[in-house]
Design an enzyme around this catalytic site. Structure first.
Site, PDB file in Angstrom:
ATOM      1  CG  PHE A  26      50.436  52.037  63.007  1.00 26.67           C
ATOM      2  CD1 PHE A  26      49.467  52.941  63.424  1.00 26.67           C
ATOM      3  CD2 PHE A  26      51.245  52.382  61.936  1.00 26.67           C
ATOM      4  CE1 PHE A  26      49.302  54.155  62.791  1.00 26.67           C
ATOM      5  CE2 PHE A  26      51.092  53.602  61.290  1.00 26.67           C
ATOM      6  CZ  PHE A  26      50.129  54.489  61.714  1.00 26.67           C
ATOM      7  CG  HIS A  56      48.761  45.349  59.492  1.00 26.59           C
ATOM      8  ND1 HIS A  56      48.949  45.716  58.175  1.00 26.59           N
ATOM      9  CD2 HIS A  56      47.426  45.152  59.638  1.00 26.59           C
ATOM     10  CE1 HIS A  56      47.780  45.750  57.565  1.00 26.59           C
ATOM     11  NE2 HIS A  56      46.836  45.425  58.422  1.00 26.59           N
ATOM     12  CG  HIS A  60      52.677  43.386  57.601  1.00 25.66           C
ATOM     13  ND1 HIS A  60      53.513  44.095  58.439  1.00 25.66           N
ATOM     14  CD2 HIS A  60      51.941  44.325  56.929  1.00 25.66           C
ATOM     15  CE1 HIS A  60      53.296  45.382  58.290  1.00 25.66           C
ATOM     16  NE2 HIS A  60      52.349  45.555  57.373  1.00 25.66           N
ATOM     17  CG  ASP A  62      49.646  46.376  53.945  1.00 27.04           C
ATOM     18  OD1 ASP A  62      49.708  45.785  55.029  1.00 27.04           O
ATOM     19  OD2 ASP A  62      49.985  47.571  53.776  1.00 27.04           O
ATOM     20  CG  HIS A  66      45.774  47.710  55.138  1.00 24.62           C
ATOM     21  ND1 HIS A  66      45.317  47.878  56.422  1.00 24.62           N
ATOM     22  CD2 HIS A  66      46.925  48.449  55.052  1.00 24.62           C
ATOM     23  CE1 HIS A  66      46.142  48.661  57.091  1.00 24.62           C
ATOM     24  NE2 HIS A  66      47.117  49.027  56.285  1.00 24.62           N
ATOM     25  CG  HIS A 169      49.022  52.050  51.768  1.00 25.81           C
ATOM     26  ND1 HIS A 169      49.880  52.709  52.615  1.00 25.81           N
ATOM     27  CD2 HIS A 169      49.116  50.730  52.087  1.00 25.81           C
ATOM     28  CE1 HIS A 169      50.452  51.832  53.426  1.00 25.81           C
ATOM     29  NE2 HIS A 169      50.012  50.619  53.125  1.00 25.81           N
ATOM     30  CD  GLU A 181      53.264  48.407  54.845  1.00 24.48           C
ATOM     31  OE1 GLU A 181      52.951  49.473  54.288  1.00 24.48           O
ATOM     32  OE2 GLU A 181      52.522  47.815  55.655  1.00 24.48           O
TER      33      GLU A 181
END
Length: 218
Positions: A26, A56, A60, A62, A66, A169, A181
């Site tokens: 990201f 991440h 992974h 979360d 997070h 989320h 994800e």
């Protein structure tokens, strides 16, 4: 007396992307890097490395921490959701949000408690995709209503990459679901499998890498 035959091994699908220095992250996140602290040679019998990465990177899980300042760390999250029957559903080329109509064809009374959605024909393991497909919040709400414990996706986030509110989320937070994800579902047919994707017991972290696999059901 004949010995019992060895049971045939059930097929496995590795649904984790490779993790290395070129793995996409990201924007602004910490990329994977590695250095050698010791190498095999005179006076040293082993190779030992040190790695730096965001939790991440790659496939992974979360943690609630997070997306919730008071949420649990990944080390405190129960493993139940990350191991057990799951259903892979294809919504290839759909988006930008995966709506209920994109997955309804594969939802019935036998729906397992884990749902993974494939959105890519070929998951871009070598580049960042800012136009990634994500879940519509209403889709996660309906899955939760059906008893789903975990949702997964083959993109970097269950929310759009530019989202500042992280609406999906927040549904996960409110409904107590878990999320995976960055899965690689290329070539995985729609259907039911056993999911194995256990996070590390990182006691202060907001996420954990997983080695996610699917195994054919007996």
């Amino acid at each position: 007396m004949q010995a019992n035959p060895t049971p045939a091994a059930r097929p496995l699908w590795d649904i984790s992307p490779p993790v290395h220095a070129g793995s996409p992250v990201f924007p602004g996140d910490t990329a994977y890097s590695q250095q050698w602290c010791a190498t095999i040679g005179p006076g040293c019998p082993v190779n030992v490395s040190a790695i730096t990465l965001s939790p991440h990177v790659g496939a992974h899980a979360d943690a609630p921490l997070h997306y919730d300042a008071e949420g649990a760390t990944i080390g405190d999250v129960s493993l139940e959701a990350f191991l057990g029957p799951c259903r892979v559903i294809h919504a290839i080329g759909r988006g930008p949000l995966i709506a209920w109509e994109h997955i309804a064809h594969a939802v019935d009374a036998s729906l397992p408690q884990r749902v993974l959605v494939r959105t890519y024909e070929t998951m871009p393991v070598d580049r960042w995709d800012g136009a990634l497909a994500a879940y519509a919040p209403a889709t996660i709400e309906r899955l939760a209503d059906l008893g789903v414990l975990l949702v997964g996706i083959d993109t970097a986030s269950i929310d759009p990459a530019d989202s500042k509110t992280l609406d999906s989320h927040q549904v996960i937070r409110r409904r107590g679901l878990r999320v995976l994800e960055n899965l690689v579902l290329d070539g995985v047919p729609e259907g039911d499998y056993e999911l194995i994707a256990l996070p590390l017991k990182l006691t202060t972290a907001d996420a954990s890498p997983v080695r996610a696999v699917l195994r054919a059901l007996p």
